[in-house]
Design a protein around this motif. Sequence first.
Motif, short mmCIF file in Angstrom:
data_model
loop_
_atom_site.label_atom_id
_atom_site.label_comp_id
_atom_site.label_asym_id
_atom_site.label_seq_id
_atom_site.Cartn_x
_atom_site.Cartn_y
_atom_site.Cartn_z
N SER A 1 26.68 -2.90 45.29
CA SER A 1 27.22 -1.58 44.97
C SER A 1 28.59 -1.70 44.28
O SER A 1 28.87 -1.02 43.28
N HIS B 1 28.14 -2.96 40.78
CA HIS B 1 27.65 -1.88 39.92
C HIS B 1 28.80 -0.94 39.54
O HIS B 1 28.91 -0.51 38.38
N THR C 1 30.86 -2.00 36.65
CA THR C 1 30.28 -1.87 35.30
C THR C 1 30.61 -0.52 34.68
O THR C 1 30.37 -0.33 33.49
#
Length: 88
Positions: A19, A22, A25
């Motif tokens: 998580s 992510h 990103t």
Amino acid sequence: MTSFPFPDDLVDIKRRQLSTYHRLTQPAPDTARLRRELIRLIRLIDSHPYWQGGWSTAGRMELHHAATAARATNREPDARAVSGVRLR
């Protein structure tokens, strides 16, 4: 095929790592904090007592799959202490 029974806390740490990765990103003002959190989670995974007997690439991949499945079910991590460090 070998099955790896992972402790819930290890799966939860890996889920948090995925998580956090992510979130890195995506554009965000707090990338330094997220990078520090990612490093902390990686260290918790690497030093978890489950790996005391050694680790394998297959085991790491199975952990990744277990965490991805936990993430897909939107399961929240429990607040247990891991290696003396309390997860936030």
